[in-house]
Design an enzyme around this catalytic site. Sequence first.
Site, PDB file in Angstrom:
ATOM      1  N   GLU A 262      -9.492  -7.993   4.666  1.00 23.16           N
ATOM      2  CA  GLU A 262      -8.969  -9.365   4.639  1.00 23.16           C
ATOM      3  C   GLU A 262      -7.474  -9.394   4.926  1.00 23.16           C
ATOM      4  O   GLU A 262      -6.985 -10.290   5.612  1.00 23.16           O
ATOM      5  CB  GLU A 262      -9.250 -10.001   3.272  1.00 23.16           C
ATOM      6  CG  GLU A 262     -10.734 -10.158   2.953  1.00 23.16           C
ATOM      7  CD  GLU A 262     -11.302  -8.977   2.196  1.00 23.16           C
ATOM      8  OE1 GLU A 262     -12.211  -9.203   1.366  1.00 23.16           O
ATOM      9  OE2 GLU A 262     -10.858  -7.835   2.417  1.00 23.16           O
TER      10      GLU A 262
ATOM     11  N   THR B 285     -29.209  28.821   5.174  1.00 23.57           N
ATOM     12  CA  THR B 285     -28.641  28.340   6.434  1.00 23.57           C
ATOM     13  C   THR B 285     -27.323  29.042   6.722  1.00 23.57           C
ATOM     14  O   THR B 285     -27.028  29.423   7.857  1.00 23.57           O
ATOM     15  CB  THR B 285     -28.436  26.821   6.372  1.00 23.57           C
ATOM     16  OG1 THR B 285     -29.701  26.184   6.174  1.00 23.57           O
ATOM     17  CG2 THR B 285     -27.806  26.294   7.653  1.00 23.57           C
TER      18      THR B 285
END
Length: 401
Positions: A47, A190
Amino acid sequence: MRRAIALSARALGATAPNPVVGCVILDTAGAVVGEGWHRKAGGPHAEVHALRAAGEAARGGTAVVTLEPCNHTGRTGPCAQALIEAGVARVVHAVSDPSPAASGGAATLRAAGVDVESGLLADEAAAVNVAWLTSVRRGRPFVRWKYAATLDGRIAAADGSSRWITSAESRADVHRLRAEADAVVVGSGTLLADDPHLAVRGVPDAVQPLRVVVDSRARITTAARVLDDAAPTLIAVSKDADTGHLPAVDVIRLPYAQEVLPAAGIAEETAPVEPPPATGIAEITAPTEPPAAPVPAPAPAAVGSGAGLDVHALLAELHARGVRSVLLEGGPTLAGAFVAAGAVDAVVGYLAPALLGAGATALGDAGISTIAQALRLDVTDVARLGPDLRITAVPTAAQEK
């Protein structure tokens, strides 16, 4: 409002722990005179940017905002008061602010004589702000699980190779997901199999996410690519792990889950390799009858004796560090633990038009033993990326409850 929503999306991955917000200011004739979006935490809100752009033209006009203007003073002042001081006559916001600290802006505006409307394109605005809204409502980060697989669900071949299953277009899209996340999480399997870098590449002005490795036994070495200076890195280990070889690394110690995986724990990830099938047609046999006497279930493992790290403890730690969105990129063990813990809010699957027939699958043990327990999903988007398909889905409303 759609313009304001598009503006808000420009800051995905850059505003945590704050929401993404966009704002458009219209003058008394309905013409756009100012635009803005919240760009980073601690900076001016949407705003304020829009009001500065509009200047005096905002007086008597309308502010269109994706989220109810805030009503509190933090590192910046309350946006509701800024709109009142600018002389805005009408405010239209899409989503009401659910946070106790900042809500109440609409009431403040109405008390000052400003006309306030809410709910315009609320679903579209909420979809962009889903990570922050989830964090407020659930007290933990929003988790998006991403995986890449062949059409038969394999994320690697029988020999462990996985580069590359999907196309360059899909891999580029993954970098977009990373750029929109506050943290990227992988497991030790991983890490050891692929030595991933996990930083964002090819996305201009991206804020690098926190790279998180769940490595209960602290098997990571200082040569791992995630320990370079391209992005911050956090290693999550067990309370009894030896981290003497990681003196300069940010480490957190987490408790083990109170039950054996997959109830709520992250077991040590491994990279299983399946042997290649024989070239002939194997004999197909019917399943044997179960034994007449029941087989007693194994006793639950004691804490720390095989149970994984606690998923909820990890998410609580990340939330405390300001993380509001997590991209889960780990292997099947890590994904299974998060699914079992009820901590997956969205799934993005990249499917390549290829078949492997053997090798690791995308999802490991998630505590689902019968079809009635399946995690049902609603598909929200299907897109073509080069030769691949990207499927986005979320848990059905019934299972969310």
